[in-house]
Design a protein around this motif. Structure first.
Motif, PDB file in Angstrom:
ATOM      1  N   UNK B 348       0.846  -1.200   0.000  1.00  0.00           N
ATOM      2  CA  UNK B 348       0.000   0.000   0.000  1.00  0.00           C
ATOM      3  C   UNK B 348       0.878   1.246   0.000  1.00  0.00           C
ATOM      4  N   UNK B 349       0.465   2.255  -0.749  1.00  0.00           N
ATOM      5  CA  UNK B 349       1.230   3.502  -0.697  1.00  0.00           C
ATOM      6  C   UNK B 349       0.977   4.223   0.625  1.00  0.00           C
ATOM      7  N   UNK B 350       1.916   5.061   1.016  1.00  0.00           N
ATOM      8  CA  UNK B 350       1.650   5.990   2.112  1.00  0.00           C
ATOM      9  C   UNK B 350       0.647   7.011   1.578  1.00  0.00           C
ATOM     10  N   UNK B 351      -0.285   7.404   2.435  1.00  0.00           N
ATOM     11  CA  UNK B 351      -1.309   8.328   1.937  1.00  0.00           C
ATOM     12  C   UNK B 351      -1.240   9.665   2.656  1.00  0.00           C
ATOM     13  N   UNK B 352      -1.186  10.726   1.862  1.00  0.00           N
ATOM     14  CA  UNK B 352      -1.237  12.078   2.421  1.00  0.00           C
ATOM     15  C   UNK B 352      -2.646  12.629   2.246  1.00  0.00           C
ATOM     16  N   UNK B 353      -3.076  13.356   3.270  1.00  0.00           N
ATOM     17  CA  UNK B 353      -4.475  13.813   3.289  1.00  0.00           C
ATOM     18  C   UNK B 353      -4.539  15.322   3.137  1.00  0.00           C
ATOM     19  N   UNK B 354      -5.262  15.744   2.141  1.00  0.00           N
ATOM     20  CA  UNK B 354      -5.403  17.192   1.925  1.00  0.00           C
ATOM     21  C   UNK B 354      -6.876  17.569   1.817  1.00  0.00           C
ATOM     22  N   UNK B 355      -7.165  18.734   2.364  1.00  0.00           N
ATOM     23  CA  UNK B 355      -8.454  19.358   2.081  1.00  0.00           C
ATOM     24  C   UNK B 355      -8.131  20.716   1.469  1.00  0.00           C
ATOM     25  N   UNK B 356      -8.822  21.041   0.370  1.00  0.00           N
ATOM     26  CA  UNK B 356      -8.473  22.260  -0.361  1.00  0.00           C
ATOM     27  C   UNK B 356      -9.716  22.882  -0.952  1.00  0.00           C
ATOM     28  N   UNK B 357      -9.562  24.117  -1.381  1.00  0.00           N
ATOM     29  CA  UNK B 357     -10.543  24.731  -2.281  1.00  0.00           C
ATOM     30  C   UNK B 357     -11.935  24.944  -1.728  1.00  0.00           C
ATOM     31  N   UNK B 358     -12.106  24.968  -0.402  1.00  0.00           N
ATOM     32  CA  UNK B 358     -13.462  25.134   0.128  1.00  0.00           C
ATOM     33  C   UNK B 358     -13.998  26.524  -0.215  1.00  0.00           C
ATOM     34  N   UNK B 359     -15.271  26.560  -0.584  1.00  0.00           N
ATOM     35  CA  UNK B 359     -15.913  27.836  -0.904  1.00  0.00           C
ATOM     36  C   UNK B 359     -15.287  28.527  -2.102  1.00  0.00           C
ATOM     37  N   UNK B 360     -14.660  27.732  -2.985  1.00  0.00           N
ATOM     38  CA  UNK B 360     -14.115  28.302  -4.209  1.00  0.00           C
ATOM     39  C   UNK B 360     -12.693  28.813  -4.082  1.00  0.00           C
ATOM     40  N   UNK B 361     -12.043  28.600  -2.910  1.00  0.00           N
ATOM     41  CA  UNK B 361     -10.642  29.017  -2.770  1.00  0.00           C
ATOM     42  C   UNK B 361      -9.822  28.401  -3.893  1.00  0.00           C
ATOM     43  N   UNK B 362      -9.020  29.268  -4.541  1.00  0.00           N
ATOM     44  CA  UNK B 362      -8.280  28.841  -5.724  1.00  0.00           C
ATOM     45  C   UNK B 362      -7.291  27.720  -5.410  1.00  0.00           C
ATOM     46  N   UNK B 363      -7.214  26.807  -6.346  1.00  0.00           N
ATOM     47  CA  UNK B 363      -6.142  25.802  -6.296  1.00  0.00           C
ATOM     48  C   UNK B 363      -5.291  26.055  -7.533  1.00  0.00           C
ATOM     49  N   UNK B 364      -4.010  26.331  -7.330  1.00  0.00           N
ATOM     50  CA  UNK B 364      -3.182  26.690  -8.473  1.00  0.00           C
ATOM     51  C   UNK B 364      -2.038  25.703  -8.682  1.00  0.00           C
ATOM     52  N   UNK B 365      -1.366  25.787  -9.825  1.00  0.00           N
ATOM     53  CA  UNK B 365      -0.296  24.821 -10.121  1.00  0.00           C
ATOM     54  C   UNK B 365       0.783  24.778  -9.044  1.00  0.00           C
ATOM     55  N   UNK B 366       1.098  25.924  -8.451  1.00  0.00           N
ATOM     56  CA  UNK B 366       2.154  25.949  -7.427  1.00  0.00           C
ATOM     57  C   UNK B 366       1.771  25.059  -6.241  1.00  0.00           C
ATOM     58  N   UNK B 367       0.487  25.094  -5.881  1.00  0.00           N
ATOM     59  CA  UNK B 367       0.039  24.264  -4.757  1.00  0.00           C
ATOM     60  C   UNK B 367       0.099  22.773  -5.093  1.00  0.00           C
ATOM     61  N   UNK B 368      -0.273  22.461  -6.328  1.00  0.00           N
ATOM     62  CA  UNK B 368      -0.204  21.056  -6.755  1.00  0.00           C
ATOM     63  C   UNK B 368       1.253  20.594  -6.745  1.00  0.00           C
ATOM     64  N   UNK B 369       2.111  21.495  -7.203  1.00  0.00           N
ATOM     65  CA  UNK B 369       3.541  21.181  -7.197  1.00  0.00           C
ATOM     66  C   UNK B 369       4.018  20.916  -5.782  1.00  0.00           C
TER      67      UNK B 369
END
Ligand SMILES: Cc1ncc(C[n+]2csc(CCOP(=O)(O)OP(=O)(O)O)c2C)c(N)n1
Ligand code: SF4
Ligand SMILES: [Mg+2]
Lengths: 317, 394
Positions: B348-369
């Motif tokens: 099994x892979x190690x799993x990282x948990x993220x919550x993002x973008x609530x209420x339309x908060x921008x998710x941008x390439x830098x964050x994905x990076x």
């Protein structure tokens, strides 16, 4: 087309026997009488409540006509969907025959939680009949007050207590609320006056567009009366004018039965037949009976005024 | 319109275009931002005589879903569309629709739930409805939304399924952004959608049936079991309908979409438009030689657990990006499903948990990076246990 009285018995039975409503319940009588109002096939939608619950205990059903129960507050909007389907399929030539749609709800499902859906469906003008069988409380869940519960009535959420003698408010005027939507036909009926009721049902089914029937529906355990009194108690409700029989046809108000002379009863006679009002016979509560009498009289006067004001003969009767 | 052609369309308009071509017998709908454009466009089609649909402009979403239930049980092809509070108001009747096995198709434009009131994208609306018995399909773009609304009709109405389907796209990000959308010929869509044949329509008055009876401890459980049985056929049916759709459109869809995951060591799992953003980042990182990829559970209900586990089990670390909170204290809703899908796997892979973008908060390439770089750290042995709230001011 309005039916002739001779045709009523020829209508096939659409709600069969073998259901599990209480003995002496008014609801199945109301439903059967209203369903006699058309020869065409009828699709029924029914809100959650006694009538629905006790006629459809799986794997049995007492309905010999297509039937759908969806939820408590949406009988009218479910019927709106059935009607839209019917109009669409008919227009596309996929259905040829004439089919009627009857939405049923108790007073809880109509005066209270389903009022918005009903109002919307009436305003949009769907071609359907809405029937409220009005037993004046949420009977299915154990006799809680509704917007239709009479003043003074003891229910499990407006109990007659040491400090408060039952429900404080008078019922809202659902029939007038429906009439205010300016739909083609609205009427109030009772099972004691069966000819009047079935005639009203046949008018309701015959008109194009929405029609509403509000019918008094005695409930022995809720009203606390013997289970052979449903018809008699309806009769006294009508003759005491607490439940007047009238119709609003294309804006014209008409009282369809006017009790005269010896027939007229004081509302106290009606109240005294029912255990839900027992506490009102106490001396300190007697003023409530008087208030109810006054309310009924004023309501009747208003009906007469409406009848006069909207009469086609220009106000003479 | 009789030929395939490319049109500049927003996600919302693309869906209304699909609805025009499907030409449902009944549409009952109520406006809510950012779904409104779907209803407005469709109303215009109705009043311009472009469809045979009986349009019911209901007084609430509760009535929209109720009318769809009535129409569908009556034997009509019924559709609606909604978002956020509208979906929340339908909640009770969502279950009624699924449990009565009514094949209603509903485009949903994902928007945050109140409070505080917010009109922008997150997935709290449809995630809350994930266990209502509806099939849920998620879409990255306007094109995907258009295509999947058409495919959904066939999935919903398949004789082995007869279940309602939500087709979700991101509020504003997809619903209001203009894209090139390849619109199929009207005739093609009409032929593909075919005629609805419901087994027990209410309007067949010669054969009366009772829908929605009182069903107690002696039968209710069996009926729920039958519903689960219907769900168990969704994958095979969807696969075959996607294949058929590919034949008329040239576009291939899968229940689980992946991007450059074959030889990847780390990957991000996300839904809808975020996948589009992440693809760019993956491309850029791949150019630098990093072995990164993406996984997109297009079908979220039923959840393609086995397939997802298959695709993720060989990776060394995976980040699950949820665009909604569960308030369980353990992370987002998709995280829980991904984790349990992997539980049976030996590696099994190690799993990282993220919550993002609530209420339309921008998710941008830098964050994905940033997420990919976190994954890299984890691959090297760094431990991260807590849920990370990406892009929030702490
Ligand atoms: C949304 C919702 N709230 C509450 C209930 C519980 N409930 C079921 S029937 C009922 C009362 C029905 O009253 P009425 O419409 O007067 O019909 P009756 O039982 O008196 O015939 C209630 C409160 C429900 N089923 N759904
Ligand atoms: S409780 Fe009243 S309304 Fe309900 S079935 Fe019994 S008599 Fe009828
Ligand atoms: Mg009642």
């Amino acid at each position: 087309m309005k039916l002739n009285i001779k045709e009523f018995p020829k209508i096939p039975e659409r709600l069969g026997s073998g259901h599990r409503l209480c003995s002496g319940c008014g609801a199945p009588i109301v439903a059967k009488m209203v369903l006699m109002g058309t020869k065409d096939p009828v699709v029924v939608t029914n809100a959650t409540g006694c009538l629905e619950v006790a006629t459809t205990i799986f794997p049995y059903t007492a309905w010999k006509t297509p039937f759908i129960h969806s939820a408590f507050e949406n009988s009218a909007s479910t019927a709106a969907g059935v009607e839209a389907a019917y109009q669409s399929l008919k227009r596309q030539g996929k259905i040829k025959r004439e089919i009627k749609i009857l939405a049923i709800g108790g007073d809880g499902g109509t005066y209270d939680i389903g009022l918005q859906a009903l109002s919307g469906a009436l305003e949009r003008g769907h071609d359907f009949v809405y029937l409220c069988y009005d037993n004046g409380a949420y009977m299915n869940t154990g006799v809680q007050r509704s917007g239709s519960t009479p003043r003074g009535s003891s229910t499990t959420t407006s109990p007659a207590g040491e400090a408060v003698p039952g429900k404080q408010q008078f019922p809202k005027d659902l029939t007038a609320i429906c009439a205010a939507h300016k739909i083609p036909y609205v009427a109030q009926g009772a099972i004691s006056n069966w000819k009047d009721l079935i005639t009203k049902a046949s008018k309701a089914f015959a008109v194009k567009g929405p029609a509403v029937l509000n019918v008094l529906s005695p409930c022995p355990p809720g009203w606390k009366h013997a289970d052979d009194l449903a018809v008699e108690i309806s009769d006294i409700a009508v003759n005491s004018k607490i439940w007047p029989l009238y119709e609003i046809e294309n804006g014209q108000w008409r009282i369809t039965y006017k009790p005269r002379d010896k027939k007229i009863r004081p509302v106290e006679d009606w109240i005294k037949m029912q255990g839900r009002f027992r506490h009102l016979t106490k001396k300190e509560n007697h003023h409530i009976i008087e208030e109810i009498q006054q309310w009924a009289d004023e309501n009747w006067d208003r009906l007469e005024r409406m009848e006069k004001a909207t009469s086609s003969e220009g106000g003479s009767e | 319109m009789t030929k395939n052609f490319i049109k500049p369309l927003t996600g919302a308009s693309a869906v209304s275009e699909a609805m025009r071509q499907i030409d449902p017998d009944v549409v009952a709908a109520y406006p809510i931002t950012p779904q409104t454009e779907i209803v407005m466009k469709f109303s215009q089609f109705v009043n311009d005589g472009k469809v045979n649909t009986e349009f019911v402009p209901v007084e609430s979403e509760h009535s929209a879903m109720s009318a769809c239930v009535g129409a569908s049980a009556a034997g009509a092809r019924a559709m609606t569309a909604t978002a956020s509070a509208g979906l929340a108001l339908m909640w009770e009747i969502l279950y009624v629709a699924a449990s009565n096995r009514l094949p209603i198709v509903m485009p949903v434009v994902n928007r945050a739930l109140s409070a505080p009131i917010n009109i922008h994208c997150d997935h709290s609306d449809t995630m809350g409805a994930r266990d209502s018995g509806w099939i849920q399909i998620y879409c990255e773009s306007a094109q995907e939304a258009y295509d999947n609304v058409i495919a959904a009709v066939r999935i919903a109405e398949h004789e082995k399924i007869l279940l309602p389907v939500m087709v979700c796209q991101d509020g504003f990000i997809t619903s209001h952004a203009m894209e090139r959308v390849d619109i199929l010929e009207d005739e093609k869509v009409k032929k593909f959608a075919g005629e609805l044949k419901l087994p027990f329509p209410l309007l067949d008055t010669d054969n009366p049936v009772t829908y929605g009876p009182l069903d107690l401890f002696d039968y209710y459980f069996e009926h729920k079991r039958q519903q689960s049985e219907a769900i168990s056929h969704v994958f095979e049916v969807t696969d075959s309908i996607y294949k058929e759709f590919e034949k008329i459109s040239g576009r291939k869809y899968n229940r689980v979409e992946t991007y450059k995951i074959k030889d990847a060591e780390t990957a991000i799992v996300a839904l809808n438009s975020t996948i589009g953003t992440a693809k760019d980042v993956v491309d850029a990182l791949r150019e630098k030689g990093e072995k990164v990829g993406l996984l997109f559970p297009r079908m979220f209900r039923p959840f393609p657990a086995e397939e997802i586990a298959e695709k993720l089990s060989g990776l060394s670390a995976v980040a699950v990006l949820d665009r909604s909170e569960t308030f369980s204290g353990t992370g987002g809703p998709m995280l829980a499903d991904i984790k349990s899908a992997l539980y049976e796997k030996e590696s099994r892979p190690t799993i990282l948990k993220y919550i993002y973008g609530l209420g339309g908060r921008e998710i941008n390439p830098a964050q994905i990076e940033q997420v990919f770089s976190d994954l890299k750290e984890v691959k090297k042995g760094k431990k991260v246990e807590q849920v990370v709230y990406l892009g929030v001011r702490e």
